[in-house]
Design a protein around this motif. Structure first.
Motif, short mmCIF file in Angstrom:
data_model
loop_
_atom_site.label_atom_id
_atom_site.label_comp_id
_atom_site.label_asym_id
_atom_site.label_seq_id
_atom_site.Cartn_x
_atom_site.Cartn_y
_atom_site.Cartn_z
N GLY A 1 0.82 -1.20 0.00
CA GLY A 1 0.00 0.00 0.00
C GLY A 1 0.86 1.25 0.00
N LEU A 2 0.20 2.39 0.02
CA LEU A 2 0.92 3.66 0.01
C LEU A 2 1.76 3.79 1.28
CD1 LEU A 2 -1.80 6.09 -1.38
CD2 LEU A 2 0.11 5.05 -2.60
N PRO A 3 2.95 4.37 1.16
CA PRO A 3 3.81 4.55 2.34
C PRO A 3 3.13 5.40 3.41
CG PRO A 3 5.03 4.96 0.31
CD PRO A 3 3.59 4.83 -0.07
N GLY A 4 3.40 5.09 4.66
CA GLY A 4 2.79 5.79 5.79
C GLY A 4 3.03 7.29 5.81
N ALA A 5 4.14 7.73 5.25
CA ALA A 5 4.48 9.16 5.25
C ALA A 5 3.41 10.01 4.56
CB ALA A 5 5.83 9.38 4.56
N TYR A 6 2.62 9.41 3.68
CA TYR A 6 1.62 10.16 2.94
C TYR A 6 0.32 10.36 3.73
CZ TYR A 6 4.77 9.90 -0.96
OH TYR A 6 5.88 10.04 -1.75
N GLY A 7 0.22 9.70 4.88
CA GLY A 7 -0.95 9.88 5.74
C GLY A 7 -2.26 9.49 5.08
N ALA A 8 -2.22 8.48 4.24
CA ALA A 8 -3.42 8.08 3.50
C ALA A 8 -4.48 7.50 4.42
CB ALA A 8 -3.04 7.04 2.44
N ILE A 9 -5.71 7.75 4.04
CA ILE A 9 -6.83 7.04 4.65
C ILE A 9 -6.86 5.68 3.97
CG2 ILE A 9 -9.34 6.93 4.90
CD1 ILE A 9 -9.37 10.00 4.79
N VAL A 10 -6.63 4.62 4.72
CA VAL A 10 -6.63 3.27 4.16
C VAL A 10 -8.05 2.73 4.21
CG1 VAL A 10 -5.76 0.92 4.42
CG2 VAL A 10 -4.24 2.88 4.86
N VAL A 11 -8.54 2.29 3.05
CA VAL A 11 -9.89 1.74 2.96
C VAL A 11 -9.80 0.30 2.50
CG1 VAL A 11 -12.19 2.00 1.95
CG2 VAL A 11 -10.78 4.04 2.35
N GLU A 12 -10.19 -0.60 3.38
CA GLU A 12 -10.25 -2.02 3.07
C GLU A 12 -11.66 -2.33 2.57
OE1 GLU A 12 -7.74 -4.16 3.28
OE2 GLU A 12 -6.30 -3.08 4.51
N PRO A 13 -11.81 -3.26 1.65
CA PRO A 13 -13.15 -3.56 1.13
C PRO A 13 -14.00 -4.33 2.13
CG PRO A 13 -11.56 -5.08 0.20
CD PRO A 13 -10.78 -4.08 1.01
N THR A 14 -15.29 -4.10 2.07
CA THR A 14 -16.24 -4.89 2.85
C THR A 14 -17.07 -5.72 1.87
OG1 THR A 14 -17.90 -3.13 2.80
CG2 THR A 14 -16.39 -3.16 4.68
N GLY A 15 -17.75 -6.74 2.38
CA GLY A 15 -18.64 -7.55 1.55
C GLY A 15 -17.99 -8.70 0.82
N LEU A 16 -16.69 -8.93 1.11
CA LEU A 16 -15.99 -10.03 0.43
C LEU A 16 -16.57 -11.37 0.85
CD1 LEU A 16 -12.36 -8.67 0.78
CD2 LEU A 16 -13.73 -8.74 -1.29
N PRO A 17 -16.55 -12.39 0.06
CA PRO A 17 -15.87 -12.53 -1.22
C PRO A 17 -16.73 -12.17 -2.43
CG PRO A 17 -16.62 -14.68 -0.56
CD PRO A 17 -17.03 -13.70 0.54
#
Length: 185
Positions: free
Chosen positions: A33-49
């Protein structure tokens, strides 16, 4: 327990201990994923599979509150081109992070290559749209095929600010990345 099965069990245990020791002794791998320094909002998917739904609502609310744009990155944990782009961002964080932080809420949508475009959905508020419908809704002119990595530059009302390249052609130099970030100003 027979002597033969006891010997097999002991060997399996020794092998498991050896593997665990190697894993613990190995240097840490670069995070996905994007490096932590960028302060990204991490969005994991729901509803899998059956369905991979990414909720952009908190990111949209933050962008509106902070009067910023959205830099939305859709990457796959098993995508070599995603790893290459993420490594580029990590290696150049010192130069790039201030430009991202000034104008963008960075969003990291984390997927896998096995997620088909027909099962990927984007949620904004109460509305959930298929990947293709989301692309059409923001004015994305690219083919409706799901390609990793994908980047969208949007304003807080989800208007596309710049048509972005996708896939392996994602930015590979600091000047290219800065040009993209600054073209929408």
């Amino acid at each position: 327990m027979s002597p033969t099965s006891a010997c097999r069990a002991a060997r399996r245990l020794l092998l498991a201990v050896a593997v665990a020791a190697l894993v613990l002794a190995a240097p840490a791998a670069r995070a996905l994923g994007l490096p932590g320094a960028y302060g990204a909002i991490v969005v994991e998917p729901t509803g899998l599979p059956k369905r991979a739904e990414f909720d952009l609502t908190p990111a949209i609310e933050r962008a509106r509150a902070q009067n910023k744009r959205l830099y939305i990155y859709l990457g796959a944990s098993d995508c070599r081109y995603c790893r290459k782009y993420e490594a580029f961002l990590a290696d150049n964080a010192r130069e790039l992070v201030p430009h991202f932080a000034r104008d963008y809420v960075v969003v990291d949508l984390r997927s896998v290559l096995a997620v088909a475009g027909t099962s990927l959905f984007i949620k904004t508020g109460e509305r959930s749209q298929s990947y293709a419908d989301f692309q059409r809704g923001i004015g994305d002119e690219r083919a409706r095929m799901l390609v990793y990595p994908t980047v969208w530059l949007l304003d807080a009302s989800l208007k596309q600010l710049l048509q972005m390249p996708t896939g392996a052609g994602t930015f590979q130099t600091v000047p290219e990345q800065l040009e993209i970030l600054q073209l929408v100003q």
